[in-house]
Every structure is written in structure tokens, then in C-alpha cells.
Design a protein around this motif. Structure first.
Motif, PDB file in Angstrom:
ATOM      1  N   UNK A  21       0.853  -1.187   0.000  1.00 26.81           N
ATOM      2  CA  UNK A  21       0.000   0.000   0.000  1.00 26.81           C
ATOM      3  C   UNK A  21       0.889   1.237   0.000  1.00 26.81           C
ATOM      4  N   UNK A  22       0.588   2.182  -0.881  1.00 29.75           N
ATOM      5  CA  UNK A  22       1.412   3.383  -1.041  1.00 29.75           C
ATOM      6  C   UNK A  22       0.523   4.612  -0.872  1.00 29.75           C
ATOM      7  N   UNK A  23       0.743   5.369   0.217  1.00 29.69           N
ATOM      8  CA  UNK A  23      -0.112   6.535   0.460  1.00 29.69           C
ATOM      9  C   UNK A  23       0.584   7.850   0.139  1.00 29.69           C
ATOM     10  N   UNK A  24       1.881   7.938   0.400  1.00 30.84           N
ATOM     11  CA  UNK A  24       2.590   9.202   0.182  1.00 30.84           C
ATOM     12  C   UNK A  24       2.486   9.631  -1.276  1.00 30.84           C
ATOM     13  N   UNK A  25       2.235  10.898  -1.497  1.00 33.50           N
ATOM     14  CA  UNK A  25       2.049  11.415  -2.844  1.00 33.50           C
ATOM     15  C   UNK A  25       3.224  11.133  -3.757  1.00 33.50           C
ATOM     16  N   UNK A  26       4.442  11.310  -3.251  1.00 30.54           N
ATOM     17  CA  UNK A  26       5.645  11.061  -4.062  1.00 30.54           C
ATOM     18  C   UNK A  26       5.691   9.598  -4.481  1.00 30.54           C
ATOM     19  N   UNK A  27       5.356   8.701  -3.532  1.00 30.14           N
ATOM     20  CA  UNK A  27       5.372   7.272  -3.844  1.00 30.14           C
ATOM     21  C   UNK A  27       4.263   6.924  -4.830  1.00 30.14           C
ATOM     22  N   UNK A  28       3.084   7.480  -4.612  1.00 30.18           N
ATOM     23  CA  UNK A  28       1.967   7.181  -5.510  1.00 30.18           C
ATOM     24  C   UNK A  28       2.260   7.650  -6.929  1.00 30.18           C
ATOM     25  N   UNK A  29       2.856   8.823  -7.041  1.00 32.10           N
ATOM     26  CA  UNK A  29       3.201   9.336  -8.356  1.00 32.10           C
ATOM     27  C   UNK A  29       4.197   8.405  -9.045  1.00 32.10           C
ATOM     28  N   UNK A  30       5.203   7.947  -8.286  1.00 33.27           N
ATOM     29  CA  UNK A  30       6.174   7.021  -8.854  1.00 33.27           C
ATOM     30  C   UNK A  30       5.532   5.712  -9.272  1.00 33.27           C
ATOM     31  N   UNK A  31       4.643   5.176  -8.419  1.00 34.41           N
ATOM     32  CA  UNK A  31       3.985   3.913  -8.728  1.00 34.41           C
ATOM     33  C   UNK A  31       3.116   4.008  -9.973  1.00 34.41           C
ATOM     34  N   UNK A  32       2.470   5.137 -10.150  1.00 39.72           N
ATOM     35  CA  UNK A  32       1.619   5.314 -11.327  1.00 39.72           C
ATOM     36  C   UNK A  32       2.441   5.374 -12.617  1.00 39.72           C
ATOM     37  N   UNK A  33       3.685   5.780 -12.476  1.00 41.94           N
ATOM     38  CA  UNK A  33       4.556   5.856 -13.649  1.00 41.94           C
ATOM     39  C   UNK A  33       5.285   4.545 -13.917  1.00 41.94           C
ATOM     40  N   UNK A  34       5.725   3.871 -12.825  1.00 38.87           N
ATOM     41  CA  UNK A  34       6.404   2.584 -12.969  1.00 38.87           C
ATOM     42  C   UNK A  34       6.427   1.907 -11.601  1.00 38.87           C
ATOM     43  N   UNK A  35       5.831   0.712 -11.517  1.00 35.44           N
ATOM     44  CA  UNK A  35       5.729   0.019 -10.230  1.00 35.44           C
ATOM     45  C   UNK A  35       7.089  -0.237  -9.594  1.00 35.44           C
ATOM     46  N   UNK A  36       8.120  -0.378 -10.420  1.00 33.76           N
ATOM     47  CA  UNK A  36       9.447  -0.665  -9.894  1.00 33.76           C
ATOM     48  C   UNK A  36      10.063   0.471  -9.104  1.00 33.76           C
ATOM     49  N   UNK A  37       9.435   1.660  -9.157  1.00 33.31           N
ATOM     50  CA  UNK A  37      10.000   2.774  -8.394  1.00 33.31           C
ATOM     51  C   UNK A  37       9.954   2.517  -6.893  1.00 33.31           C
ATOM     52  N   UNK A  38       8.887   1.857  -6.429  1.00 33.82           N
ATOM     53  CA  UNK A  38       8.752   1.642  -4.988  1.00 33.82           C
ATOM     54  C   UNK A  38       8.357   0.218  -4.601  1.00 33.82           C
ATOM     55  N   UNK A  39       8.363  -0.718  -5.527  1.00 33.93           N
ATOM     56  CA  UNK A  39       8.059  -2.108  -5.213  1.00 33.93           C
ATOM     57  C   UNK A  39       9.148  -3.020  -5.753  1.00 33.93           C
TER      58      UNK A  39
END
Length: 382
Positions: free
Chosen positions: A296-314
Motif C-alpha cells: 500500500x502506497x499513500x505518500x504522494x511522491x510514492x503514488x506518483x512514482x507507482x503510477x509511472x512505474x511500479x518498480x519505483x517503490x516495489x
């Protein structure tokens, strides 16, 4: 070079059941055993047959229910314990194992066993010899090994192997070790007891200092070929190494370890949920791998990264594990995640409507309230 295969012994039905308040009926043990079989564990430790009539029946039920994994029962060195384990396992269509445990630390030998070191060696030799040949495999565990003299542990291991042990377990029973210490201990015992080269070396680590998984991996790096763990990390006191964490650490960081397991990672989510449901032990939200917040990703910076590429934070794909990724709306969420939620809800918004809803959403979220899209659009609609 082919990766080394690590044996997974799952002790959810034995050490896991020793968690306060858990008492599994035979049919519940069988249901979990089927899930462990599907998960791909190599050995299911089904219980401690001599501990109670109910546990005897639980071990027997599991032994009869599965055929691919080896089924094991824990036992003390007493002959009546060993007889109970052998009898409970006799119905198994597949391989069977008795797991004998005997303490080797000074504090346990003096205050719990009331035995001299030489008596412990003889008890180990006698117990293994008594049961060897009556089951397919014999595992011998030096309980509280990490608070024992490595030279004495090596002597006990040598006696157990000579008597017929096929696996030797060097557990961190009270969760006392640090990873570097544990790796050094396992390596030292192997050096002092060359006979260990002929058998499997197992590690079983408790989580009293929160180091069970780290110590387990350290033991593997030092040469252990079997790890003992439970689903969701349940077990005595603070629990033991979590199966899902060990398996995924070895898989995700295969570049560092070079080992593989037989675990079907797609079954991890189901096994976790089943064990939690049957035992009544909830999984903490921030639990690694299987916790509700693990993906689960709540922080805006993390969510933005996840929407662009899941590998940014997973570093893992939750769907591969039978789990899901979420972008929960909360105080730290940004515009991109809020817009995605609106789009997924089928909302067609002007920029002005979106801006007004987002402002209301942030105000409500800052107040610490649970926020839904309906809340965010309530004032806008009015």
C-alpha cells in the motif's frame, strides 16, 4: 552454476501452535497442511505427538492427509515420546521424520534437564539409535545451541550422526544471537564436526530480538541447507522466522544468496490468510510480504512514482503472491492518486470541479478523518 536448493521445514502446526491461545483440532491441522503442501514446503512438522491425545491425533491426521512432503513429529529423548511419534506417523503414505530435541546449553542442562554434559551426549546417542530405522528420517536438534559451547555442540552432533541422524538442527532457541554471531557459530560447529558434511544442517531461529529472519539467512550463508519457519512468523513467545519473508528474501536477492526453494510464491497470500483465520492470529498491517500495508502506497511522491512505474517503490509483484497493490487515499496522497481514484470511479470532472474536490479531500484528511470520494464531493455537489 545451478543454485543450491534450500529445504523448507514448516512448523506452523507445531511451533506455531505453541503461540498462546492457539489449539488446532486435527481437521484444522489437515486444512492447513493441504495449504502447506500446495505452497511447496518440503517438510511439515505436524505437532508433538506425545504432548496430548489431541496432538497425537493431529499428527496422525496430517500424516495420513498428505503424501508429497515429509511429515514430522517433535519428540523428547524419552522412549515413550519416541514411540508416540513413530506410532502417529505410521499411517503416512509418504516420508516420515522424528525431530528429537535435547538441550545443550549449561543453563538448560543444569536447571531444566539436571544432566551432566556426558549424560546429554549419551541421551542423544540413545534416542537417535532407538528411533533410526523406524521412520525415514531422524532430525536431532541441540536446543539452545547458540548459548552452548560450540565444542560441546559438535560432540553431541557427532554422537547423533553416528547413531543415525540425517538432519542436525542448530537452533537459536531464545532469539539471542546476532546475525554475524550466528553465522560464525554455524560455521564453527561445522568445522569442529566434519561429520556434518554427511547430513543436512538446519537452522531454527526465534524472533525475541526481531532478528529471526536475519539470523536464518545468516545461517544459510554459513552453509545450512534447511530452514525452519512458520506462516506469518507465529510461534513461541515473539514467534519464529516467517516462511514468506525467508522465501522471498532468497528469491528477490538470489543475486546475493544463490539459493532457491520449492515455494510456489503464488500460494503465499492464501496460506497467510488461512493460517490467520484458523488460528485467530491477525496479521499486523505493516508485516512484511503479507501485511495489509505491505503493498500500500499513500505518500504522494510514492503514488506518483507507482503510477509511472511500479518498480519505483516495489521490489516484488504482489499479484504474483496472490496479493494486491493499493494506493489508499489519505493525508499524504497527491493529485495523481486522487485523479486516478476519480477516473476509476467513472467521474467526469472539469478542472474546477477536480480542484474543489481535491481541496476538500485534503482538508478532511488533515483532520485525521477517514476520507472517501463521496466525502470529497459532498460539498462540491451541494
Amino acid at each position: 552454476m545451478q543454485n543450491r536448493r534450500i529445504t523448507i521445514l514448516d512448523t506452523t502446526l507445531r511451533d506455531g501452535e505453541q503461540s498462546p491461545g492457539i489449539a488446532l483440532a486435527p481437521d484444522e491441522k489437515v486444512e492447513i497442511a493441504h495449504a502447506l503442501d500446495a505452497l511447496g514446503v518440503d517438510v511439515i512438522e505436524a505437532g508433538f505427538a506425545a504432548s496430548s491425545p489431541g496432538d497425537f491425533e493431529g499428527v496422525r491426521a496430517v500424516a495420513a492427509a498428505v503424501s508429497r512432503p515429509t511429515v514430522a513429529s517433535l519428540s523428547r529423548t524419552r522412549h515413550d515420546d519416541l514411540d508416540a511419534a513413530v506410532e502417529a506417523l505410521a499411517v503416512a503414505p509418504g516420508r516420515t521424520r522424528v525431530h528429537i530435541v535435547l538441550a545443550t546449553s549449561p543453563i538448560h542442562m543444569e536447571f531444566k534437564l539436571g544432566l551432566e554434559p556426558e549424560e546429554v551426549v549419551e541421551h542423544a546417542r540413545d534416542a537417535v539409535a532407538y528411533v533410526a530405522g523406524r521412520v525415514d528420517e531422524v532430525e536431532f536438534a541441540c536446543e539452545d545451541a547458540t548459548r552452548s559451547d560450540p565444542s560441546f555442540v559438535a560432540e553431541v552432533c557427532r554422537a547423533a550422526i553416528e547413531a543415525g541422524a540425517t538432519t542436525v538442527n542448530l537452533p537459536d532457541t531464545v532469539g539471542y544471537s546476532l546475525p554475524d554471531e550466528y553465522a560464525a557459530f554455524v560455521a564453527t560447529v561445522q568445522r569442529l564436526c566434519p561429520a556434518l558434511d554427511r547430513v543436512a544442517v538446519a537452522v531454527h531461529c526465534h524472533d525475541d530480538l526481531g532478528l529471526a529472519v536475519a539470523n536464518t539467512l545468516a545461517g544459510v550463508s554459513a552453509g545450512a541447507s534447511q530452514v525452519e519457519c512458520t506462516v506469518n512468523g507465529i510461534g513461541e513467545r515473539a514467534g519464529v522466522a516467517a516462511l514468506e519473508e525467508v522465501a522471498m528474501a532468497l528469491r528477490v536477492r538470489a543475486d546475493a544468496y544463490g539459493y532457491e526453494t520449492g515455494i510456489d510464491v503464488g500460494r503465499i497470500g492464501h496460506a497467510s490468510r488461512l493460517v490467520s483465520k484458523i488460528t485467530g492470529y491477525a496479521v499486523q498491517p505493516n508485516k512484511a510480504i503479507v501485511g495489509a500495508n505491505a503493498f500500500a502506497h499513500e505518500a504522494g511522491i510514492h503514488q506518483d512514482g507507482m503510477l509511472k512505474h511500479a518498480g519505483t517503490y516495489q521490489i516484488m509483484d504482489p499479484e504474483e503472491l496472490g496479493l494486491t497493490m493499493t494506493l489508499p487515499l489519505g493525508k499524504h496522497s497527491g493529485r495523481h492518486a486522487f485523479r486516478r481514484a476519480c477516473t476509476e470511479a467513472g467521474l467526469q470532472l472539469t478542472e474546477a470541479e477536480f480542484a474543489a474536490a481535491f481541496t476538500r479531500f485534503k482538508t478532511l484528511a488533515d483532520a485525521g478523518e477517514g476520507v472517501t470520494l463521496d466525502d470529497a464531493f459532498e460539498e462540491v455537489a451541494a
